[in-house]
Design a protein around this motif. Structure first.
Motif, PDB file in Angstrom:
ATOM      1  N   GLU A   1       0.921   4.077  -2.783  1.00 18.89           N
ATOM      2  CA  GLU A   1       0.686   5.479  -2.419  1.00 18.89           C
ATOM      3  C   GLU A   1       1.842   6.358  -2.875  1.00 18.89           C
ATOM      4  OE1 GLU A   1      -0.238   8.168   1.594  1.00 18.89           O
ATOM      5  OE2 GLU A   1      -0.036   5.984   1.710  1.00 18.89           O
TER       6      GLU A   1
ATOM      7  N   ALA B   1       0.827  -1.205   0.000  1.00 16.51           N
ATOM      8  CA  ALA B   1       0.000   0.000   0.000  1.00 16.51           C
ATOM      9  C   ALA B   1       0.863   1.257   0.000  1.00 16.51           C
ATOM     10  CB  ALA B   1      -0.931  -0.005   1.213  1.00 16.51           C
ATOM     11  N   LEU B   2       1.956   1.218   0.762  1.00 19.87           N
ATOM     12  CA  LEU B   2       2.855   2.370   0.797  1.00 19.87           C
ATOM     13  C   LEU B   2       3.514   2.602  -0.560  1.00 19.87           C
ATOM     14  CD1 LEU B   2       4.574   1.914   4.289  1.00 19.87           C
ATOM     15  CD2 LEU B   2       2.929   3.669   3.629  1.00 19.87           C
TER      16      LEU B   2
ATOM     17  N   SER C   1       1.563   6.842  -6.576  1.00 18.09           N
ATOM     18  CA  SER C   1       0.490   7.785  -6.871  1.00 18.09           C
ATOM     19  C   SER C   1       0.912   9.215  -6.560  1.00 18.09           C
ATOM     20  CB  SER C   1      -0.758   7.411  -6.062  1.00 18.09           C
ATOM     21  OG  SER C   1      -1.777   8.360  -6.245  1.00 18.09           O
ATOM     22  N   THR C   2       1.616   9.383  -5.434  1.00 19.66           N
ATOM     23  CA  THR C   2       2.087  10.718  -5.065  1.00 19.66           C
ATOM     24  C   THR C   2       3.097  11.247  -6.073  1.00 19.66           C
ATOM     25  OG1 THR C   2       1.761  10.198  -2.713  1.00 19.66           O
ATOM     26  CG2 THR C   2       3.185  12.069  -3.241  1.00 19.66           C
TER      27      THR C   2
END
Length: 397
Positions: free
Chosen positions: A179, A175-176, A182-183
């Motif tokens: 994320e 998930a990190l 995506s960031t």
């Protein structure tokens, strides 16, 4: 049912699945040794048949049809594993070790930690009963087998509890990573939009400081030439010549802005020479009295262009708004800066109430060089513009 490990999984998950594969190698090896040993034939056939059945069940659960629920297949295989372990322990001495070998399979094929604990407990019970029955069901043998099985089951419980935590860490890291990716994409989009906005602002500033000022000058000169055409032909001809020159300059600037010509600029050398030509044109076009004190300063092309644009914008404001009679321009070399001061004796204005694009454009242009703009004015007292730009010692061309 625990899926095959994938890249980024914790080491514990890879060890678990590696042990699962390794267990089948040990099962095959022990079975072959038994087949070659002195075990009675009927028991050999029973052991071989049970091992084959277990392998078949394993193959079926690992190659289950797509879309079928994994939990049903996994628990079906575990039921078969418990039964086979119990029967093998009954048929042959030492086959209880298969329980230890297959501990990872209980965890891999269970759908939850509770299921893994339950089925490992059933497996321990099966080998205990199987081994005890083979030895005649004596209480001391049953107690010994029970203690041994409970020790292995305790290890299985620890493994069953650790595995979900490892999977949670795996999912958290995944998930990190998602994320972070995506960031990064969002930041790239923000930087792209910011770059586009900055480029639009730069183009708008260039158009305002060059083309727009040139067109405004053309309009003023054309109006003046038309009004004086009948009374002062020579003056009108001079103004028409200025219109032609300004139009040519605007055309050159337009070609620069669309990338059809080399970057605009100003010839290398002293900025005073460049500003002098601009002031002469201003005097010729407006008839205003211009006094200039221009120090002979050599600086790089971007600095010269910035000083020229500030001068052009200031003179354009004088022409359009000041109603001045005299203009003063001073170019001076400070200890580590170049300073450009432009004053007029016009009507002045309230600085705080001014929100024009020109002054903001000058501030932003100078800020790109680490410089600044100071505007001093009040109604009836004229205006003073002071532009400063840091000047490096080696900035000469």
């Amino acid at each position: 049912m625990l899926q095959r490990p994938r890249r980024g999984d914790p080491v514990w998950i890879w060890v678990l699945h590696g042990w699962e594969v390794f267990s089948w190698g040990l099962i095959a090896l022990v079975t072959l040794i038994t087949m070659a040993g002195g075990t009675p034939t009927d028991r050999k056939l029973g052991i071989l048949a049970l091992t084959a059945v277990l392998a078949l069940c394993y193959g079926l659960v690992r190659t289950r049809p797509a879309g079928q629920p994994a939990a049903g297949y996994g628990y079906g295989y575990l039921c078969a594993l418990v039964v086979v372990l119990g029967l093998l322990s009954y048929l042959g001495d030492g086959f209880g070790v298969f329980y230890t070998v297959t501990l990872t399979q209980f965890i891999v094929f269970a759908d939850s930690p509770r299921g893994a604990v339950l089925f490992t407990g059933l497996g321990a019970l099966a080998i205990t009963l199987g081994g005890s029955l083979r030895e005649g069901g004596q209480p001391d043998v049953f107690l010994t087998n029970t203690i041994s099985s409970l020790g292995v089951w305790a290890v299985a419980v620890v493994m069953a509890l650790l595995t979900p935590r490892a999977l949670a860490q795996r999912d958290e890291r995944a998930a990190l990573r998602a994320e972070l990716k995506s960031t990064q994409l969002e930041l790239a989009e923000v930087y792209q939009r910011q770059g586009a906005a900055e480029e639009r602002e730069r183009l708008a500033r260039e158009i305002h400081d060059t083309l727009a000022q040139g067109f405004a000058s053309i309009i003023v000169l054309a109006e003046a030439a038309r009004s004086q055409l009948a009374v002062d032909v020579d003056r009108s001809a001079q103004q028409l010549q200025s219109i032609e020159q300004t139009a040519r300059e605007n055309l050159a600037e337009a070609r620069v802005l669309v990338g059809a010509a080399p970057r605009s600029g100003v010839a290398p050398g002293s900025v005073a020479v460049t500003l002098r030509r601009t002031l002469d044109r201003f005097t010729e076009d407006t008839g205003l009295d211009v006094t200039a004190d221009l120090a002979d300063i050599d600086c790089d092309r971007p600095t010269r262009i910035a000083l020229l644009r500030c001068t052009q914008e200031s003179l354009a404001n004088v022409r359009k708004h000041a109603a001045a009679t005299t203009v003063g321009v001073v170019l001076a070399h400070g200890p580590d800066t170049v300073e450009l001061e432009i004053t007029d004796d016009g009507r002045g204005f309230v600085v705080e109430d001014s929100h024009g694009f020109g002054l903001d454009g000058m501030r932003k242009r100078l800020a790109e060089f680490g410089g600044g703009l100071t505007v001093t004015s009040s109604l009836g007292d004229g205006t003073r513009i002071l532009a400063t730009i840091p000047l490096a010692p080696d900035s000469q061309e």
